[in-house]
Scaffold this motif. Structure first.
Motif, PDB file in Angstrom:
ATOM      1  N   HIS A  54       0.840  -1.205   0.000  1.00 51.22           N
ATOM      2  CA  HIS A  54       0.000   0.000   0.000  1.00 51.22           C
ATOM      3  C   HIS A  54       0.875   1.255   0.000  1.00 51.22           C
ATOM      4  O   HIS A  54       0.645   2.196  -0.759  1.00 51.22           O
ATOM      5  N   ASP A  55       1.909   1.254   0.851  1.00 48.78           N
ATOM      6  CA  ASP A  55       2.806   2.407   0.928  1.00 48.78           C
ATOM      7  C   ASP A  55       3.585   2.598  -0.362  1.00 48.78           C
ATOM      8  O   ASP A  55       3.783   3.717  -0.832  1.00 48.78           O
ATOM      9  N   PHE A  56       4.046   1.488  -0.953  1.00 48.70           N
ATOM     10  CA  PHE A  56       4.863   1.577  -2.157  1.00 48.70           C
ATOM     11  C   PHE A  56       4.061   2.095  -3.347  1.00 48.70           C
ATOM     12  O   PHE A  56       4.580   2.808  -4.200  1.00 48.70           O
ATOM     13  N   LEU A  57       2.773   1.726  -3.387  1.00 46.04           N
ATOM     14  CA  LEU A  57       1.931   2.223  -4.474  1.00 46.04           C
ATOM     15  C   LEU A  57       1.654   3.716  -4.313  1.00 46.04           C
ATOM     16  O   LEU A  57       1.294   4.392  -5.273  1.00 46.04           O
ATOM     17  N   ALA A  58       1.853   4.248  -3.108  1.00 45.18           N
ATOM     18  CA  ALA A  58       1.753   5.694  -2.912  1.00 45.18           C
ATOM     19  C   ALA A  58       2.827   6.410  -3.713  1.00 45.18           C
ATOM     20  O   ALA A  58       2.614   7.524  -4.210  1.00 45.18           O
ATOM     21  N   MET A  59       3.993   5.789  -3.857  1.00 49.19           N
ATOM     22  CA  MET A  59       5.071   6.374  -4.662  1.00 49.19           C
ATOM     23  C   MET A  59       4.640   6.461  -6.121  1.00 49.19           C
ATOM     24  O   MET A  59       4.916   7.449  -6.806  1.00 49.19           O
ATOM     25  N   GLU A  60       3.961   5.421  -6.599  1.00 52.64           N
ATOM     26  CA  GLU A  60       3.464   5.429  -7.972  1.00 52.64           C
ATOM     27  C   GLU A  60       2.421   6.538  -8.153  1.00 52.64           C
ATOM     28  O   GLU A  60       2.416   7.244  -9.166  1.00 52.64           O
ATOM     29  N   LYS A  61       1.560   6.715  -7.148  1.00 53.38           N
ATOM     30  CA  LYS A  61       0.552   7.776  -7.234  1.00 53.38           C
ATOM     31  C   LYS A  61       1.214   9.155  -7.233  1.00 53.38           C
ATOM     32  O   LYS A  61       0.801  10.058  -7.975  1.00 53.38           O
ATOM     33  N   LEU A  62       2.264   9.333  -6.434  1.00 55.11           N
ATOM     34  CA  LEU A  62       3.004  10.597  -6.439  1.00 55.11           C
ATOM     35  C   LEU A  62       3.597  10.860  -7.824  1.00 55.11           C
ATOM     36  O   LEU A  62       3.560  11.979  -8.322  1.00 55.11           O
ATOM     37  N   PHE A  63       4.170   9.814  -8.435  1.00 52.53           N
ATOM     38  CA  PHE A  63       4.733   9.931  -9.779  1.00 52.53           C
ATOM     39  C   PHE A  63       3.650  10.385 -10.755  1.00 52.53           C
ATOM     40  O   PHE A  63       3.841  11.314 -11.544  1.00 52.53           O
ATOM     41  N   GLU A  64       2.498   9.720 -10.686  1.00 52.46           N
ATOM     42  CA  GLU A  64       1.394  10.016 -11.600  1.00 52.46           C
ATOM     43  C   GLU A  64       0.906  11.464 -11.444  1.00 52.46           C
ATOM     44  O   GLU A  64       0.723  12.190 -12.433  1.00 52.46           O
ATOM     45  N   LEU A  65       0.714  11.897 -10.202  1.00 52.75           N
ATOM     46  CA  LEU A  65       0.205  13.246  -9.956  1.00 52.75           C
ATOM     47  C   LEU A  65       1.237  14.312 -10.297  1.00 52.75           C
ATOM     48  O   LEU A  65       0.896  15.384 -10.818  1.00 52.75           O
ATOM     49  N   ASP A  66       2.514  14.023 -10.020  1.00 52.29           N
ATOM     50  CA  ASP A  66       3.565  14.986 -10.350  1.00 52.29           C
ATOM     51  C   ASP A  66       3.666  15.169 -11.863  1.00 52.29           C
ATOM     52  O   ASP A  66       3.789  16.296 -12.355  1.00 52.29           O
ATOM     53  N   LYS A  67       3.592  14.071 -12.607  1.00 53.40           N
ATOM     54  CA  LYS A  67       3.696  14.141 -14.066  1.00 53.40           C
ATOM     55  C   LYS A  67       2.444  14.747 -14.707  1.00 53.40           C
ATOM     56  O   LYS A  67       2.504  15.210 -15.845  1.00 53.40           O
ATOM     57  N   SER A  68       1.333  14.740 -13.991  1.00 52.26           N
ATOM     58  CA  SER A  68       0.093  15.273 -14.573  1.00 52.26           C
ATOM     59  C   SER A  68       0.177  16.788 -14.795  1.00 52.26           C
ATOM     60  O   SER A  68      -0.523  17.338 -15.654  1.00 52.26           O
ATOM     61  N   GLY A  69       1.018  17.472 -14.001  1.00 47.46           N
ATOM     62  CA  GLY A  69       1.145  18.920 -14.131  1.00 47.46           C
ATOM     63  C   GLY A  69      -0.023  19.702 -13.547  1.00 47.46           C
ATOM     64  O   GLY A  69      -0.078  20.924 -13.661  1.00 47.46           O
ATOM     65  N   ALA A  70      -0.954  19.005 -12.895  1.00 47.04           N
ATOM     66  CA  ALA A  70      -2.141  19.669 -12.357  1.00 47.04           C
ATOM     67  C   ALA A  70      -1.851  20.398 -11.044  1.00 47.04           C
ATOM     68  O   ALA A  70      -2.623  21.271 -10.644  1.00 47.04           O
TER      69      ALA A  70
END
Length: 360
Positions: free
Chosen positions: A128-144
């Motif tokens: 669960h914690d490690f997938l938070a890193m993936e979510k951070l990557f996704e949101l950071d790359k979104s530029g939103a």
């Protein structure tokens, strides 16, 4: 603004043990930054629904939920300079979205029809914690967003998820997985699985996961290595950002927590992992309740009142000693912000706005 780093930092991680107001602090700091003009994404990876409660909402979605309209209804239209969106991490949703982004619909559908996610989530500690890193990557790359605020689950070692790339690499490079990843497109995999020398290793895996999962591993073998490499690469990108001068951690504590020395393991962990310590927040401070050692009129007060005040003053003096030690540990350039004990828990936007004003 007290915490000026909120104006130019890209990622802020909130850390701390349970019961210290960490989630409420994360929401208040995110709100303070949005009021100052930042476009903030607030994420919780805490399975408990504390963040929704702090924001006065029934629940949070797994995708960023815009809160601008809700905030402006309280403070007035046009007064919110930036924006605030909040979400709660959904590990399964994040995992399958990652698969689709990396491998397209075929890999996504193949994994989704198998039982591998349940096995990884159930047997791979910290998934669960490690997938938070993936979510951070996704949101950071979104530029939103130009600021991401991450609220972590209560723990003494809340930065362990930064070890995700190495943990995942070791997980997939283990001897058991080597059987599945060697020349996966050939019939040799099935033959090697039947070999006598593999039976002991596979029996362990079968006990953990069931025979059907082994069949899933065999059928997905052509994709597993690609997925693993992509996941590790993305995790390394976000870890590099988290250990840069564009990110950092805030440790949230309380007077009771400070007396137990809970800040020390956090400081040690942060320094070992190369994370910048941005600030310390101490909630539920009693300092304002008994500011003087011998206030005027104390000696003439009823004995019970005087005794209660002296007990409270003792707690305040202990708190001040611990704050002094914390400042020495933190260094003179790290702000230590105290928030007073509130009459009631923050459970709506007005309460959160009041706390944002105290902290920000």
């Amino acid at each position: 603004m007290k915490l000026e780093f909120l104006l130019d930092t890209k990622i802020v991680i909130l850390c701390g043990t349970g019961g210290v107001g960490k989630t409420t602090t994360a929401a208040a700091l995110a709100l303070a930054a949005a009021l100052e003009g930042r476009h903030v994404g607030l994420i919780t990876i805490d399975p408990a629904r504390r963040l929704a409660t702090s924001l006065g909402l029934n629940r949070l979605k797994s995708d960023p939920q815009p809160l601008n309209k809700y905030i402006e209804e309280e403070i007035g239209k046009g007064k919110l300079k930036g924006s605030l969106s909040a979400m709660m991490l959904d590990s399964e949703n994040t995992f399958y979205r990652f698969l689709k982004n990396v491998g397209g619909s075929d890999i996504h559908d193949s994994f989704k029809s198998s039982t591998l996610f349940e096995v990884i989530a159930g047997n791979f500690g910290g998934a669960h914690d490690f997938l938070a890193m993936e979510k951070l990557f996704e949101l950071d790359k979104s530029g939103a967003f130009d600021l991401l605020v991450l609220d972590t689950p209560p723990a003494r070692h809340t930065l362990d998820f930064l070890d995700a790339p190495e943990m995942i690499a070791r997980f997939f490079d283990d001897r058991i997985f080597t059987w599945f990843l060697t020349n996966p497109r050939s019939h040799g995999v099935a033959e090697r699985l039947r070999a006598t020398s593999a039976k002991v290793a596979l029996s362990v895996l079968e006990k953990l996961t069931g025979e059907g999962v082994i069949n899933d591993f065999v059928s997905l073998a052509p994709h597993i290595y690609k997925v693993k490499n992509a996941f590790v690469e993305r995790q390394q990108v976000i870890r590099k950002l988290l250990t840069s001068n564009q990110a950092g951690a805030i440790f949230v504590s309380s007077p009771t927590d400070l007396s137990r020395g809970e800040a020390k393991p956090f400081l040690k962990d942060a320094r070992a992992k190369g994370i910048d310590i941005l600030a310390f927040v101490v909630n539920r401070s009693l300092r304002g309740l008994a500011p003087e050692a011998e206030p005027r009129g104390l000696r003439s007060a009823p004995a019970a009142v005087a005794e209660n005040y002296r007990r409270l003053r003792f707690l305040v003096e202990e708190e001040e000693k611990n704050l002094k030690l914390l400042k020495e540990l933190a260094g003179t350039d790290r702000p230590v912000i105290t928030a007073p004990e509130l009459e009631e828990d923050v459970h709506d936007l007005p309460g959160l706005l009041a706390l944002a004003e105290i902290l920000g």
